[in-house]
Write a protein that holds these residues in place. Structure first.
Motif, mmCIF file in Angstrom:
data_model
loop_
_atom_site.group_PDB
_atom_site.id
_atom_site.type_symbol
_atom_site.label_atom_id
_atom_site.label_comp_id
_atom_site.label_asym_id
_atom_site.label_seq_id
_atom_site.Cartn_x
_atom_site.Cartn_y
_atom_site.Cartn_z
ATOM 1 N N ALA A 43 0.833 -1.210 0.000
ATOM 2 C CA ALA A 43 0.000 0.000 0.000
ATOM 3 C C ALA A 43 0.866 1.258 0.000
ATOM 4 C CB ALA A 43 -0.924 0.001 1.210
ATOM 5 N N GLY A 44 1.916 1.268 0.808
ATOM 6 C CA GLY A 44 2.808 2.423 0.854
ATOM 7 C C GLY A 44 3.501 2.660 -0.473
ATOM 8 N N SER A 45 3.886 1.588 -1.141
ATOM 9 C CA SER A 45 4.522 1.710 -2.451
ATOM 10 C C SER A 45 3.560 2.263 -3.485
ATOM 11 C CB SER A 45 5.047 0.343 -2.896
ATOM 12 O OG SER A 45 5.619 0.417 -4.164
ATOM 13 N N VAL A 46 2.336 1.749 -3.473
ATOM 14 C CA VAL A 46 1.333 2.206 -4.441
ATOM 15 C C VAL A 46 0.978 3.672 -4.204
ATOM 16 C CG1 VAL A 46 -1.083 1.927 -5.137
ATOM 17 C CG2 VAL A 46 0.374 -0.083 -4.889
ATOM 18 N N LEU A 47 0.770 4.031 -2.945
ATOM 19 C CA LEU A 47 0.351 5.398 -2.629
ATOM 20 C C LEU A 47 1.429 6.438 -2.889
ATOM 21 C CD1 LEU A 47 -1.687 4.776 0.638
ATOM 22 C CD2 LEU A 47 -2.578 5.346 -1.628
ATOM 23 N N THR A 48 2.698 6.040 -2.815
ATOM 24 C CA THR A 48 3.778 7.008 -3.010
ATOM 25 C C THR A 48 4.465 6.861 -4.369
ATOM 26 O OG1 THR A 48 5.396 5.558 -1.940
ATOM 27 C CG2 THR A 48 4.246 7.162 -0.538
ATOM 28 N N GLY A 49 3.896 6.067 -5.244
ATOM 29 C CA GLY A 49 4.474 5.908 -6.572
ATOM 30 C C GLY A 49 5.752 5.099 -6.595
ATOM 31 N N GLY A 50 5.923 4.186 -5.657
ATOM 32 C CA GLY A 50 7.090 3.311 -5.644
ATOM 33 C C GLY A 50 8.278 3.836 -4.864
ATOM 34 N N SER A 51 8.066 4.867 -4.058
ATOM 35 C CA SER A 51 9.179 5.415 -3.282
ATOM 36 C C SER A 51 9.606 4.432 -2.187
ATOM 37 C CB SER A 51 8.774 6.762 -2.680
ATOM 38 O OG SER A 51 8.806 6.783 -1.295
ATOM 39 N N THR A 52 10.898 4.338 -1.964
ATOM 40 C CA THR A 52 11.433 3.442 -0.941
ATOM 41 C C THR A 52 10.953 3.841 0.440
ATOM 42 O OG1 THR A 52 13.396 3.100 -2.296
ATOM 43 C CG2 THR A 52 13.556 2.491 0.025
ATOM 44 N N THR A 53 10.949 5.116 0.722
ATOM 45 C CA THR A 53 10.510 5.610 2.027
ATOM 46 C C THR A 53 9.044 5.262 2.266
ATOM 47 O OG1 THR A 53 12.069 7.435 1.822
ATOM 48 C CG2 THR A 53 10.347 7.659 3.485
ATOM 49 N N GLY A 54 8.221 5.436 1.247
ATOM 50 C CA GLY A 54 6.800 5.098 1.375
ATOM 51 C C GLY A 54 6.585 3.614 1.592
#
Length: 74
Positions: A43-54
């Motif tokens: 979910a974090g990857s999807v919501l942040t466009g694949g950002s490592t931090t997300g």
């Protein structure tokens, strides 16, 4: 090319089976934590466009939520 596809499919299936067998002796709480971390990471990857931090942030938050589910049931 077909040969490489077969090897890749076999390798993916083997990794999946080994990964699933690793969870066989986990407690319910441990399993919930792992599932929450995995879902939160996706979910974090999807919501942040694949950002490592997300992705890492989502995994942390999901793991905490998964760990706290059914905490009082005993």
């Amino acid at each position: 090319m077909t040969h490489i596809k077969r090897i890749t499919t076999l390798a993916a299936a083997t990794v999946l089976m080994l990964g699933l067998s690793a969870c066989s002796n986990m407690s319910d709480r441990d399993r919930n934590t792992a599932i929450g971390a995995g879902a939160g990471g996706v979910a974090g990857s999807v919501l942040t466009g694949g950002s490592t931090t997300g992705t890492i942030g989502g995994a942390v938050v999901g793991g905490i939520i998964g760990n706290q589910i059914d905490k009082d049931k005993k």
